[in-house]
Design a protein around this motif. Structure first.
Motif, PDB file in Angstrom:
ATOM      1  N   LEU A  74      -1.695 -18.213 -38.996  1.00 49.45           N
ATOM      2  CA  LEU A  74      -2.331 -17.004 -38.658  1.00 49.45           C
ATOM      3  C   LEU A  74      -2.984 -16.320 -39.018  1.00 49.45           C
ATOM      4  O   LEU A  74      -2.305 -15.974 -40.392  1.00 49.45           O
ATOM      5  N   LEU A  75      -4.192 -15.620 -38.770  1.00 47.44           N
ATOM      6  CA  LEU A  75      -4.598 -14.398 -39.775  1.00 47.44           C
ATOM      7  C   LEU A  75      -4.680 -13.268 -39.298  1.00 47.44           C
ATOM      8  O   LEU A  75      -4.679 -13.161 -38.078  1.00 47.44           O
ATOM      9  N   ASP A  76      -4.463 -12.262 -40.074  1.00 50.97           N
ATOM     10  CA  ASP A  76      -4.296 -10.955 -39.326  1.00 50.97           C
ATOM     11  C   ASP A  76      -5.759 -10.449 -39.474  1.00 50.97           C
ATOM     12  O   ASP A  76      -6.680 -10.976 -40.036  1.00 50.97           O
ATOM     13  N   ASN A  77      -5.855  -8.956 -38.872  1.00 51.88           N
ATOM     14  CA  ASN A  77      -7.164  -8.432 -38.722  1.00 51.88           C
ATOM     15  C   ASN A  77      -7.908  -8.377 -40.518  1.00 51.88           C
ATOM     16  O   ASN A  77      -8.935  -8.582 -40.596  1.00 51.88           O
ATOM     17  N   GLN A  78      -7.054  -8.044 -41.428  1.00 51.93           N
ATOM     18  CA  GLN A  78      -7.639  -7.726 -42.639  1.00 51.93           C
ATOM     19  C   GLN A  78      -8.099  -9.035 -43.137  1.00 51.93           C
ATOM     20  O   GLN A  78      -9.266  -9.336 -43.973  1.00 51.93           O
ATOM     21  N   ASP A  79      -7.471 -10.223 -42.977  1.00 47.78           N
ATOM     22  CA  ASP A  79      -7.754 -11.506 -43.532  1.00 47.78           C
ATOM     23  C   ASP A  79      -9.193 -11.952 -42.793  1.00 47.78           C
ATOM     24  O   ASP A  79     -10.162 -12.448 -43.477  1.00 47.78           O
ATOM     25  N   VAL A  80      -9.222 -11.756 -41.647  1.00 43.42           N
ATOM     26  CA  VAL A  80     -10.688 -12.201 -40.817  1.00 43.42           C
ATOM     27  C   VAL A  80     -11.732 -11.249 -41.255  1.00 43.42           C
ATOM     28  O   VAL A  80     -12.783 -11.943 -41.434  1.00 43.42           O
ATOM     29  N   LEU A  81     -11.217 -10.097 -41.393  1.00 40.89           N
ATOM     30  CA  LEU A  81     -12.429  -8.937 -42.031  1.00 40.89           C
ATOM     31  C   LEU A  81     -12.833  -9.390 -43.263  1.00 40.89           C
ATOM     32  O   LEU A  81     -14.411  -9.588 -43.705  1.00 40.89           O
ATOM     33  N   GLN A  82     -12.225  -9.735 -44.129  1.00 38.80           N
ATOM     34  CA  GLN A  82     -12.372 -10.228 -45.441  1.00 38.80           C
ATOM     35  C   GLN A  82     -13.187 -11.709 -45.558  1.00 38.80           C
ATOM     36  O   GLN A  82     -14.039 -11.963 -46.239  1.00 38.80           O
ATOM     37  N   LEU A  83     -12.666 -12.542 -44.588  1.00 37.50           N
ATOM     38  CA  LEU A  83     -13.348 -13.853 -44.447  1.00 37.50           C
ATOM     39  C   LEU A  83     -14.709 -13.724 -43.850  1.00 37.50           C
ATOM     40  O   LEU A  83     -15.641 -14.454 -44.582  1.00 37.50           O
ATOM     41  N   LEU A  84     -14.945 -12.995 -42.871  1.00 37.18           N
ATOM     42  CA  LEU A  84     -16.375 -13.063 -42.366  1.00 37.18           C
ATOM     43  C   LEU A  84     -17.186 -11.822 -42.882  1.00 37.18           C
ATOM     44  O   LEU A  84     -18.279 -12.081 -42.600  1.00 37.18           O
ATOM     45  N   LYS A  85     -16.715 -11.075 -43.770  1.00 38.22           N
ATOM     46  CA  LYS A  85     -17.371 -10.197 -44.339  1.00 38.22           C
ATOM     47  C   LYS A  85     -18.048  -9.312 -43.225  1.00 38.22           C
ATOM     48  O   LYS A  85     -19.447  -9.033 -43.254  1.00 38.22           O
ATOM     49  N   ILE A  86     -17.407  -8.915 -42.213  1.00 36.61           N
ATOM     50  CA  ILE A  86     -17.575  -7.757 -41.180  1.00 36.61           C
ATOM     51  C   ILE A  86     -16.938  -6.371 -41.225  1.00 36.61           C
ATOM     52  O   ILE A  86     -15.809  -6.539 -41.582  1.00 36.61           O
ATOM     53  N   SER A  87     -17.444  -5.798 -40.203  1.00 35.68           N
ATOM     54  CA  SER A  87     -16.581  -4.485 -40.170  1.00 35.68           C
ATOM     55  C   SER A  87     -15.677  -4.643 -39.133  1.00 35.68           C
ATOM     56  O   SER A  87     -15.611  -5.621 -38.355  1.00 35.68           O
ATOM     57  N   SER A  88     -14.737  -3.652 -38.957  1.00 29.93           N
ATOM     58  CA  SER A  88     -13.647  -3.664 -37.939  1.00 29.93           C
ATOM     59  C   SER A  88     -14.199  -3.525 -36.556  1.00 29.93           C
ATOM     60  O   SER A  88     -13.893  -4.143 -35.534  1.00 29.93           O
ATOM     61  N   ARG A  89     -15.359  -2.872 -36.414  1.00 31.25           N
ATOM     62  CA  ARG A  89     -16.028  -2.603 -35.270  1.00 31.25           C
ATOM     63  C   ARG A  89     -16.654  -3.978 -34.556  1.00 31.25           C
ATOM     64  O   ARG A  89     -16.550  -4.301 -33.660  1.00 31.25           O
ATOM     65  N   SER A  90     -17.319  -4.823 -35.547  1.00 27.50           N
ATOM     66  CA  SER A  90     -17.793  -6.155 -34.991  1.00 27.50           C
ATOM     67  C   SER A  90     -16.545  -7.026 -34.747  1.00 27.50           C
ATOM     68  O   SER A  90     -16.781  -7.809 -33.780  1.00 27.50           O
ATOM     69  N   LEU A  91     -15.523  -6.940 -35.431  1.00 28.24           N
ATOM     70  CA  LEU A  91     -14.458  -7.749 -35.160  1.00 28.24           C
ATOM     71  C   LEU A  91     -14.000  -7.291 -33.850  1.00 28.24           C
ATOM     72  O   LEU A  91     -13.719  -8.027 -32.844  1.00 28.24           O
ATOM     73  N   GLN A  92     -13.985  -6.178 -33.268  1.00 28.71           N
ATOM     74  CA  GLN A  92     -13.476  -5.635 -32.034  1.00 28.71           C
ATOM     75  C   GLN A  92     -14.330  -6.150 -31.176  1.00 28.71           C
ATOM     76  O   GLN A  92     -13.901  -6.495 -29.849  1.00 28.71           O
ATOM     77  N   ARG A  93     -15.485  -6.033 -31.187  1.00 30.49           N
ATOM     78  CA  ARG A  93     -16.812  -6.771 -30.446  1.00 30.49           C
ATOM     79  C   ARG A  93     -16.456  -8.117 -30.175  1.00 30.49           C
ATOM     80  O   ARG A  93     -16.680  -8.450 -28.728  1.00 30.49           O
ATOM     81  N   TYR A  94     -16.467  -8.819 -31.111  1.00 30.09           N
ATOM     82  CA  TYR A  94     -16.115 -10.261 -31.088  1.00 30.09           C
ATOM     83  C   TYR A  94     -14.805 -10.515 -30.022  1.00 30.09           C
ATOM     84  O   TYR A  94     -14.904 -11.319 -29.142  1.00 30.09           O
ATOM     85  N   ARG A  95     -13.702  -9.758 -30.298  1.00 31.69           N
ATOM     86  CA  ARG A  95     -12.668  -9.954 -29.438  1.00 31.69           C
ATOM     87  C   ARG A  95     -12.787  -9.517 -28.093  1.00 31.69           C
ATOM     88  O   ARG A  95     -12.682 -10.341 -27.229  1.00 31.69           O
TER      89      ARG A  95
END
Length: 98
Positions: A41-62
């Motif tokens: 399992l990856l947490d938010n920080q892991d995914v943000l670094q992996l995808l090189k996106i902002s936290s807002r973009s990650l929230q949008r994908y969720r």
């Protein structure tokens, strides 16, 4: 201040024992990632670094359901395979547009 040899060796032995104890403690922290069903399992920080996106973009994908997530003890996690699938889908869409 002079320290005789016996006292010095005693101090060094205590220091080395303490290093051994700390080494054993550190061995327990080798794998910080959690797993579910044997999958990492990856947490938010892991995914943000992996995808090189902002936290807002990650929230949008969720929110849009494009990236599945799990809430465990109030913290968000993503299966590594879901993130890889998300990457593949995004890549295949960009190739189809060309």
């Amino acid at each position: 201040m002079n320290i005789d040899r016996v006292e010095f060796l005693g101090w060094m032995e205590r220091i080395m024992k303490r290093f051994d104890i700390l080494g054993e403690d550190i061995k327990g922290f080798k794998d910080p990632h959690q797993t579910i069903d044997g999958e990492e399992l990856l947490d938010n920080q892991d995914v943000l670094q992996l995808l090189k996106i902002s936290s807002r973009s990650l929230q949008r994908y969720r929110s849009s359901g494009k990236l599945p997530y799990y809430t465990i003890s109030g913290k968000l996690y993503y299966k590594l395979s879901d993130v890889h699938q998300f990457i593949r889908q995004g890549f295949s869409r960009s190739v189809e547009k060309v």
